[in-house]
Design a protein around this motif. Structure first.
Motif, PDB file in Angstrom:
ATOM      1  N   SER A 159       0.803  -1.224   0.000  1.00  0.00           N
ATOM      2  CA  SER A 159       0.000   0.000   0.000  1.00  0.00           C
ATOM      3  C   SER A 159       0.837   1.275   0.000  1.00  0.00           C
ATOM      4  O   SER A 159       0.302   2.356  -0.230  1.00  0.00           O
ATOM      5  N   THR A 181       3.072   4.233  -1.324  1.00  0.00           N
ATOM      6  CA  THR A 181       3.205   4.818  -2.653  1.00  0.00           C
ATOM      7  C   THR A 181       4.542   4.392  -3.243  1.00  0.00           C
ATOM      8  O   THR A 181       5.471   3.999  -2.512  1.00  0.00           O
ATOM      9  N   GLY A 199       0.463   0.076   7.514  1.00  0.00           N
ATOM     10  CA  GLY A 199       1.561   0.678   6.758  1.00  0.00           C
ATOM     11  C   GLY A 199       2.887   0.557   7.484  1.00  0.00           C
ATOM     12  O   GLY A 199       3.934   0.356   6.849  1.00  0.00           O
ATOM     13  N   GLU A 251       3.998  -2.927   6.938  1.00  0.00           N
ATOM     14  CA  GLU A 251       4.561  -3.048   5.593  1.00  0.00           C
ATOM     15  C   GLU A 251       5.960  -2.435   5.523  1.00  0.00           C
ATOM     16  O   GLU A 251       6.885  -3.036   4.958  1.00  0.00           O
TER      17      GLU A 251
END
Length: 184
Positions: free
Chosen positions: A73, A75, A159, A162
């Motif tokens: 997720s 960018t 996030g 991740e």
């Protein structure tokens, strides 16, 4: 000097060839190529050649890398910022070469790339500055409560998970690149 010679596809056993095909024919090979994935003899460059030594483990590792690069997720810019910080900290020529090219394609400027080589968040704003600070903290070993709060506010808990997975994965690759003396 490299400690592992290139493993051309015709030299591989069936498991190694299946992994080679997954890497050379997977998402890394699709679309625009920002760095060469293979050498002229067909052997894989960077960490991918060494993955062929143990296809069961190498396959799991390349699957994780593909998930980080293509199903995460973050960018594109945030992902490349974090990868380039790992490359800098680990002094990984291949990661730097490959991901500076990918980072440029994602819109990172020469000034931003130079700032990443200094681990400097000053030229970034918003989520990107938070990614720089969180990645540097992770490379130092942990997120203290203040760093956690900033990263969680910018990226959410998923996030941060991740990002920490990305940092660990690219640190693993940098270590393997160093062990096998793989340059740019």
């Amino acid at each position: 000097m490299a400690r592992l010679q290139g493993l051309p596809p015709e030299s591989l056993d069936p498991d190694g060839r299946a992994l080679y095909d997954a890497i050379a024919g997977g998402p890394r090979a699709a679309g625009p190529q920002h760095f060469a994935l293979t050498r002229p003899d067909g052997s894989l460059r960077g960490p991918f050649n060494a993955m062929l030594l143990a296809p069961g483990l190498g396959g799991a590792l390349q699957d994780l890398g593909a998930a980080i690069r293509y199903r995460g997720s973050l960018t594109d810019r945030c992902r490349e910022i974090a990868i380039l910080l790992v490359a800098e900290r680990w002094d990984s020529d291949f990661e730097r070469e490959a991901h500076e090219a990918v980072g440029r394609a994602a819109g990172l400027s020469d000034d931003e790339l130079a700032a990443l080589r200094r681990e400097d968040a000053a030229v970034f704003g918003g989520d990107e500055a938070a990614v720089v600070r969180a990645t540097v903290a992770l490379l130092d070993g942990d997120l203290d409560d203040e760093a956690w709060a900033e990263a969680e506010e910018a990226l959410g808990a998923a996030g941060v998970f991740e990002l920490s997975t990305l940092v660990g994965y690219y640190a693993t690759l940098a270590l393997q690149l160093r062990i096998f003396r793989v340059g740019g």
